[in-house]
Design a protein around this motif. Sequence first.
Motif, short mmCIF file in Angstrom:
data_model
loop_
_atom_site.label_atom_id
_atom_site.label_comp_id
_atom_site.label_asym_id
_atom_site.label_seq_id
_atom_site.Cartn_x
_atom_site.Cartn_y
_atom_site.Cartn_z
N PRO A 1 0.91 -39.97 25.74
CA PRO A 1 0.88 -40.09 27.20
C PRO A 1 1.04 -41.54 27.60
CG PRO A 1 -1.33 -39.73 26.34
CD PRO A 1 -0.39 -39.54 25.19
N PHE A 2 1.63 -41.73 28.75
CA PHE A 2 1.76 -43.08 29.27
C PHE A 2 0.39 -43.60 29.71
CE2 PHE A 2 6.05 -41.32 30.23
CZ PHE A 2 6.79 -42.20 29.43
N LYS A 3 0.19 -44.90 29.51
CA LYS A 3 -1.05 -45.55 29.92
C LYS A 3 -0.77 -46.44 31.13
CE LYS A 3 -3.58 -47.41 26.76
NZ LYS A 3 -3.99 -48.27 25.62
N VAL A 4 -1.56 -46.24 32.17
CA VAL A 4 -1.36 -46.97 33.42
C VAL A 4 -2.67 -47.59 33.87
CG1 VAL A 4 -0.78 -46.74 35.87
CG2 VAL A 4 0.58 -45.53 34.16
N ARG B 1 -12.50 -45.93 45.09
CA ARG B 1 -11.84 -45.44 46.30
C ARG B 1 -10.46 -44.89 45.99
NH1 ARG B 1 -8.71 -49.30 49.62
NH2 ARG B 1 -8.27 -51.20 48.44
N PHE B 2 -9.99 -45.08 44.76
CA PHE B 2 -8.68 -44.57 44.35
C PHE B 2 -8.81 -43.29 43.54
CE2 PHE B 2 -8.31 -49.20 44.74
CZ PHE B 2 -7.31 -49.28 45.71
N VAL B 3 -9.88 -42.56 43.74
CA VAL B 3 -10.12 -41.35 42.95
C VAL B 3 -8.96 -40.36 43.07
CG1 VAL B 3 -11.51 -40.32 44.82
CG2 VAL B 3 -11.75 -39.48 42.47
N VAL B 4 -8.35 -40.26 44.27
CA VAL B 4 -7.24 -39.32 44.44
C VAL B 4 -6.00 -39.80 43.69
CG1 VAL B 4 -8.10 -38.40 46.63
CG2 VAL B 4 -6.56 -40.38 46.64
N VAL B 5 -5.83 -41.11 43.56
CA VAL B 5 -4.70 -41.64 42.80
C VAL B 5 -4.89 -41.37 41.31
CG1 VAL B 5 -3.49 -43.76 42.14
CG2 VAL B 5 -4.20 -43.41 44.52
N PHE B 6 -6.09 -41.62 40.80
CA PHE B 6 -6.37 -41.32 39.39
C PHE B 6 -6.15 -39.84 39.10
CE2 PHE B 6 -8.87 -45.32 39.55
CZ PHE B 6 -8.37 -45.93 38.40
N ALA B 7 -6.61 -38.98 40.01
CA ALA B 7 -6.46 -37.54 39.80
C ALA B 7 -4.99 -37.14 39.77
CB ALA B 7 -7.20 -36.77 40.89
N LEU C 1 -2.37 -39.06 39.02
CA LEU C 1 -1.77 -39.56 37.79
C LEU C 1 -2.12 -38.64 36.61
CD1 LEU C 1 -2.49 -43.38 38.28
CD2 LEU C 1 -0.23 -42.29 38.34
N GLY C 2 -3.36 -38.20 36.56
CA GLY C 2 -3.77 -37.28 35.51
C GLY C 2 -3.01 -35.97 35.55
N ARG C 3 -2.76 -35.45 36.76
CA ARG C 3 -2.01 -34.19 36.89
C ARG C 3 -0.59 -34.34 36.38
NH1 ARG C 3 -5.00 -33.89 41.77
NH2 ARG C 3 -3.29 -34.75 43.01
N ALA D 1 3.09 -37.88 45.05
CA ALA D 1 4.43 -38.47 45.15
C ALA D 1 4.50 -39.78 44.37
CB ALA D 1 4.80 -38.69 46.62
N LEU D 2 3.49 -40.64 44.53
CA LEU D 2 3.53 -41.92 43.80
C LEU D 2 3.37 -41.69 42.30
CD1 LEU D 2 0.64 -43.39 42.73
CD2 LEU D 2 0.17 -43.33 45.16
N ALA D 3 2.58 -40.67 41.92
CA ALA D 3 2.44 -40.36 40.50
C ALA D 3 3.77 -39.85 39.94
CB ALA D 3 1.35 -39.32 40.30
N ALA D 4 4.48 -39.02 40.71
CA ALA D 4 5.77 -38.52 40.25
C ALA D 4 6.79 -39.65 40.12
CB ALA D 4 6.28 -37.45 41.22
#
Length: 350
Positions: A8-11, A31-37, A39-41, A329-332
Motif C-alpha cells: 500500500p502507498f504510504k502518505v 481534525r482531519f479524521v475524515v481525510v484519514f478515513a 485515504l484508508g478507503r 475526491a482528494l483521496a482518489a
Amino acid sequence: MHGPSSPPFKVAVVWRGDAQARVEARPESSRFVVVFAALGRHGIAAEPAVWVEGQADLLRAQLMVMDAVLVWVNPVTEETGAGRAALDAVLREVAEAGILVSAHPDVIDRMGTKEVLYRTREMGWGSETYLYRSHAALAAEFPSRVFKEPRVLKRSRGNGGIGVWKVERGTGADVFVQEARDRSLRTVPLDAFLAERASDFAAGGTLVDQPFQARHLEGMVRCYVSGTRVVGFGAQYVTALAPPEHGRAPPRLYSGPDDERFQRLRGLMEADWIPQMTALLGLKPDDLPVVWDADFLLGPKDTAGEDTHVLCEINASSVFPIPDEAPDALAATTMRRLAEARVRWTSRRS
C-alpha cells in the motif's frame, strides 16, 4: 487498486502544531479524521506528521520514507504571524527525492498567492487588477485609482483577512480605510496610509489592487477543486469589508459538486478557467493540489442578465473544512497520481 505484490502507498498528512501535539497526534482524534478515513478507503496507509517549528530534521526523516505528503499549513499564522519558509525548504527536499507533495511550495507560489489575481486578470473571472512591486509604484499609481473608485489592497501572502484593506476616497486628502481582519474603520490621510504600506514590500512582498465589488454583501461562493475537477461548493454571506453595523457572517453552507445553483460556475471552472489558469501559470494539470479552492464574489450581470463571478482569492496551502464529497475526491486524486507514478517507475526499471 494494487496487485497482490504491491505494498500500500504510504502518505503523511502534515499540519502545524507544537511538540506535544506531534507526540499525541492520532488520525482518529485529529481534525482531519475524515481525510484519514477517505485515504484508508482507497487503500492508502496514512499517518499524521505534525510540523513543529525548529524540528525540520525530525519531519524530514519521517517524510522521506513516504510515497506522498499532503500538507495543510497556512502561509501565515493568525496567532503569531509565523510563516512557513522552513517547512517549504523541507518539502522541496522531499519532492526532489521523488515523493509526491501536495501542494508543492512552488505551486503555491504560482497559484496560492494574491499575485494570481493579477496574472489571470484577463480571464473571465478577472477584474481591473494591478500589481505593485515597490512602494514607489504604489505611491505613484494608487492615488488616482482610489480617487476614481473604492479599491481593495491585498498583500501577496496572507489568510483570515490578514493584510487586506478596503480604501475609499474621503474628503480632501483623506481616505476611509477598513481592515478585513477585524472590520475596523478609520479615516486617515492617504499619504499616511501609503507610508504604512512600506513594510509590505519587505523581503520581496507585493500588493495587489482590485476594484471593490459592490455586490459583495450578496454572498461569496467557494468552489472546491481536486486537481482539475470541482468537488463541491461553500456558500456564505461575506461581511469582512461591510459597514461595521452589519453583523458577523453566518457559517458557510457546504454542498456537493451537483448543486444546481452553481452548475454554470462549475462548467466555467472545469471547461475554461482551470485550463486557462494552468496555462497562464506554467503548470501541468497534475501539479494542481489534491484539494484547493477559488473564492468568487458576484460581479455585474452580463448582457443576458446572468451573474458574473469575480475571483477574489485562491487557497492552495490549507483548505479545510471541506464539503462531505471532497475527502474521497482528494483521496482518489492522490491514489491515481501515485498509481501512475508507480507505473512510470516500474517501466523505467524494466
